[in-house]
Design a protein around this motif. Structure first.
Motif, PDB file in Angstrom:
ATOM      1  N   ARG A 194      43.685  41.974  32.485  1.00 36.76           N
ATOM      2  CA  ARG A 194      42.596  41.170  33.032  1.00 36.76           C
ATOM      3  C   ARG A 194      43.125  40.335  34.206  1.00 36.76           C
ATOM      4  NH1 ARG A 194      42.789  41.063  27.783  1.00 36.76           N
ATOM      5  NH2 ARG A 194      43.770  38.991  27.719  1.00 36.76           N
ATOM      6  N   ILE A 196      42.021  37.920  37.721  1.00 35.33           N
ATOM      7  CA  ILE A 196      41.041  37.218  38.549  1.00 35.33           C
ATOM      8  C   ILE A 196      41.641  37.000  39.929  1.00 35.33           C
ATOM      9  CG2 ILE A 196      39.735  35.088  38.913  1.00 35.33           C
ATOM     10  CD1 ILE A 196      39.436  34.761  35.971  1.00 35.33           C
ATOM     11  N   LEU A 229      38.311  40.878  38.446  1.00 36.21           N
ATOM     12  CA  LEU A 229      37.151  40.039  38.712  1.00 36.21           C
ATOM     13  C   LEU A 229      37.429  39.248  39.981  1.00 36.21           C
ATOM     14  CD1 LEU A 229      34.410  38.896  37.776  1.00 36.21           C
ATOM     15  CD2 LEU A 229      35.669  37.254  36.363  1.00 36.21           C
ATOM     16  N   SER A 242      33.260  32.909  31.298  1.00 35.64           N
ATOM     17  CA  SER A 242      32.560  34.155  30.979  1.00 35.64           C
ATOM     18  C   SER A 242      33.431  35.163  30.237  1.00 35.64           C
ATOM     19  CB  SER A 242      32.028  34.804  32.271  1.00 35.64           C
ATOM     20  OG  SER A 242      33.098  35.336  33.042  1.00 35.64           O
ATOM     21  N   LEU A 243      34.739  34.950  30.245  1.00 36.41           N
ATOM     22  CA  LEU A 243      35.657  35.905  29.621  1.00 36.41           C
ATOM     23  C   LEU A 243      35.857  35.567  28.149  1.00 36.41           C
ATOM     24  CD1 LEU A 243      38.415  36.180  32.403  1.00 36.41           C
ATOM     25  CD2 LEU A 243      36.561  37.792  31.936  1.00 36.41           C
ATOM     26  N   ARG A 244      35.829  36.587  27.293  1.00 39.06           N
ATOM     27  CA  ARG A 244      36.091  36.363  25.876  1.00 39.06           C
ATOM     28  C   ARG A 244      37.566  36.072  25.625  1.00 39.06           C
ATOM     29  NH1 ARG A 244      33.078  41.298  22.882  1.00 39.06           N
ATOM     30  NH2 ARG A 244      33.836  42.404  24.730  1.00 39.06           N
ATOM     31  N   GLU A 245      38.427  36.627  26.474  1.00 32.19           N
ATOM     32  CA  GLU A 245      39.860  36.356  26.406  1.00 32.19           C
ATOM     33  C   GLU A 245      40.315  35.881  27.779  1.00 32.19           C
ATOM     34  OE1 GLU A 245      42.262  39.244  23.855  1.00 32.19           O
ATOM     35  OE2 GLU A 245      40.602  40.499  24.574  1.00 32.19           O
ATOM     36  N   PRO A 247      42.353  35.495  31.310  1.00 35.83           N
ATOM     37  CA  PRO A 247      42.977  36.513  32.171  1.00 35.83           C
ATOM     38  C   PRO A 247      44.487  36.513  31.976  1.00 35.83           C
ATOM     39  CG  PRO A 247      42.409  34.580  33.461  1.00 35.83           C
ATOM     40  CD  PRO A 247      41.828  34.363  32.087  1.00 35.83           C
TER      41      PRO A 247
END
Length: 426
Positions: A194, A196, A229, A242-245, A247
């Motif tokens: 993940r 950003i 993202l 907005s992320l469940r985990e 980055p």
């Protein structure tokens, strides 16, 4: 490959005396009249570039240069421009008229060897007798190492038969250095990592597009199968929510590093596009050591600001306004910041001696070109760092943006310790 950016292309320099056939070779390789050809000596007055595809090498830049034996005051300036082109090339072809080899060629060969630029000899023969004689030669005829390849052909510009250049093409394949450009960021992430990317879009951002390092980061993330993202600095908080985990890496523009560092969770690795470019283009630990030298700046010190490209100055230009302002804050007073802009490295010999060099990210330079600039600065005993690292240092977050790169972080800390020792003895 056909749309490869200029810094990623193999740069091939054509060097030799006037009327040796450099422009004819350029046109023959291109298959078109890219360079002006004339029997008048000195027709090529400035280096001429041709961006093209060259089988079997792929995307290349051909650089046709003025003659090394040019005469007069203006001729000396042309020769200087030819020799300055050595800074740009990955491979060089020394073009001879028949087998003519003398002082200009010997001096060029010595410079190429000193710069560690692989090169070969191309004998441009005018008739059958000269061609037959040249084919009996080897590099030892020119007092060169046996590893230097030699090709023989008869050049007639774009009309040169394709098969006549087979030896030149084979030589270029042999001379081409191995690809050495590392990934930009994908090695910092696990599979499906993940990521950003924080890309502020202020008044200096180009309309309708992203700047080159941002585009490169997106492409490298896609090549690494990352979950990428892309947001502005104002949307970073919402993106994190907005992320469940969280980055596994955040990369931002250096000019918003303070705000991003305050927003990003402290346990999430954070760096900048500029630091990524420093690793991609050059020696990141060496640039980190150069950043440590900025701690020693004092009011009135001279600092060189080097930019690799020429661009229209902005109202709050990064090299002309922002960097000098941040460095002055770091030094506790105004500095003598001197901007040197352009594609060629500019040596600085005037007094007073600079305390450091702060270079741009070098996105328009190849890795070899940027590395040569680092070597030049190191030989002059000039600490060198880049824009983003200087900004992060002035904002007090350089250690955090170096944390994904343990070797560079250790180099920075060691240099800071060394500087403290020196300051204690001052």
């Amino acid at each position: 490959m056909s749309d490869a950016r200029r810094p990623q292309r193999l740069h091939i320099g054509l060097f030799g005396r006037r009327n040796a056939g450099k422009s004819s070779l350029c046109n023959a390789l291109c298959g078109q009249d890219a360079a002006l050809v004339s029997p008048v000596p000195g027709t090529t007055t400035d280096p001429v570039e041709k961006v093209m595809e060259l089988a079997p090498l792929g995307p290349v830049v051909l650089l046709d240069t003025p003659g090394l034996d040019d005469a007069g005051e203006l001729g000396a300036q042309r020769v200087a421009r030819s020799l300055r082109a050595l800074e740009e090339v990955d491979v060089a072809l020394v073009v001879l008229e028949d087998q003519r080899w003398g002082a200009p060629e010997r001096e060029l060969a010595a410079l190429l060897q000193e710069a560690d630029v692989p090169f070969g000899i191309v004998c441009n023969c005018r008739d059958d007798a000269a061609e037959q004689a040249a084919r009996r030669l080897g590099p030892e005829a020119f007092a060169l190492p046996a590893s230097v390849p030699l090709a023989v052909c008869r050049l007639d510009g774009a009309a040169t038969p394709a098969g006549a250049l087979d030896g030149v093409r084979e030589m270029l394949v042999r001379l081409r250095p191995p690809a050495e450009e590392p990934p930009l960021l994908r090695d910092l992430l696990p599979p499906r990592g993940r990521l950003i990317l924080v890309c502020p879009q202020d008044g200096s951002a180009p309309k309708g597009r992203l700047i080159m390092p941002q585009v490169q980061a997106i492409r490298d993330a896609l090549d690494g199968d990352a979950l990428c993202l892309v947001v502005t600095d104002k949307a970073l908080g919402a993106a994190l929510d907005s992320l469940r985990e969280p980055p596994q890496l955040i990369v931002c523009d250096s000019q918003v590093i303070a705000a991003v560092a305050a927003t990003a969770p402290p346990d999430v690795p954070l760096t900048t596009f500029s630091v990524l470019m420093a690793r991609l283009k050059g020696d990141l630990p060496l640039l980190a050591r150069g950043a440590a030298a900025l701690h020693g700046l004092r009011p009135g010190d001279t600092v060189l600001i080097q930019e690799a490209c020429s661009h229209h100055p902005q109202a709050d230009d990064i090299g002309r306004v922002k960097i000098p302002r941040l460095l002055a804050r770091l030094a506790g007073g105004e500095l003598d910041c001197r901007l040197l802009a352009g594609r060629h490295w500019q040596d600085y010999a005037a007094a007073p001696r600079p305390r450091a060099v702060v270079h741009c990210g070098g996105c328009t330079l190849s890795r070899r070109q940027m590395t040569r600039r680092l070597v030049t600065a190191r030989r002059a005993d000039l600490p060198m760092t880049n824009y983003g690292m200087a900004i992060s240092l002035a904002q007090g977050v350089l250690e955090r943006v170096l944390s994904p790169f343990p070797e560079a972080l250790a180099a920075y800390r060691e240099a800071c310790l060394d500087q403290n020792v020196r300051a204690g003895h001052a």
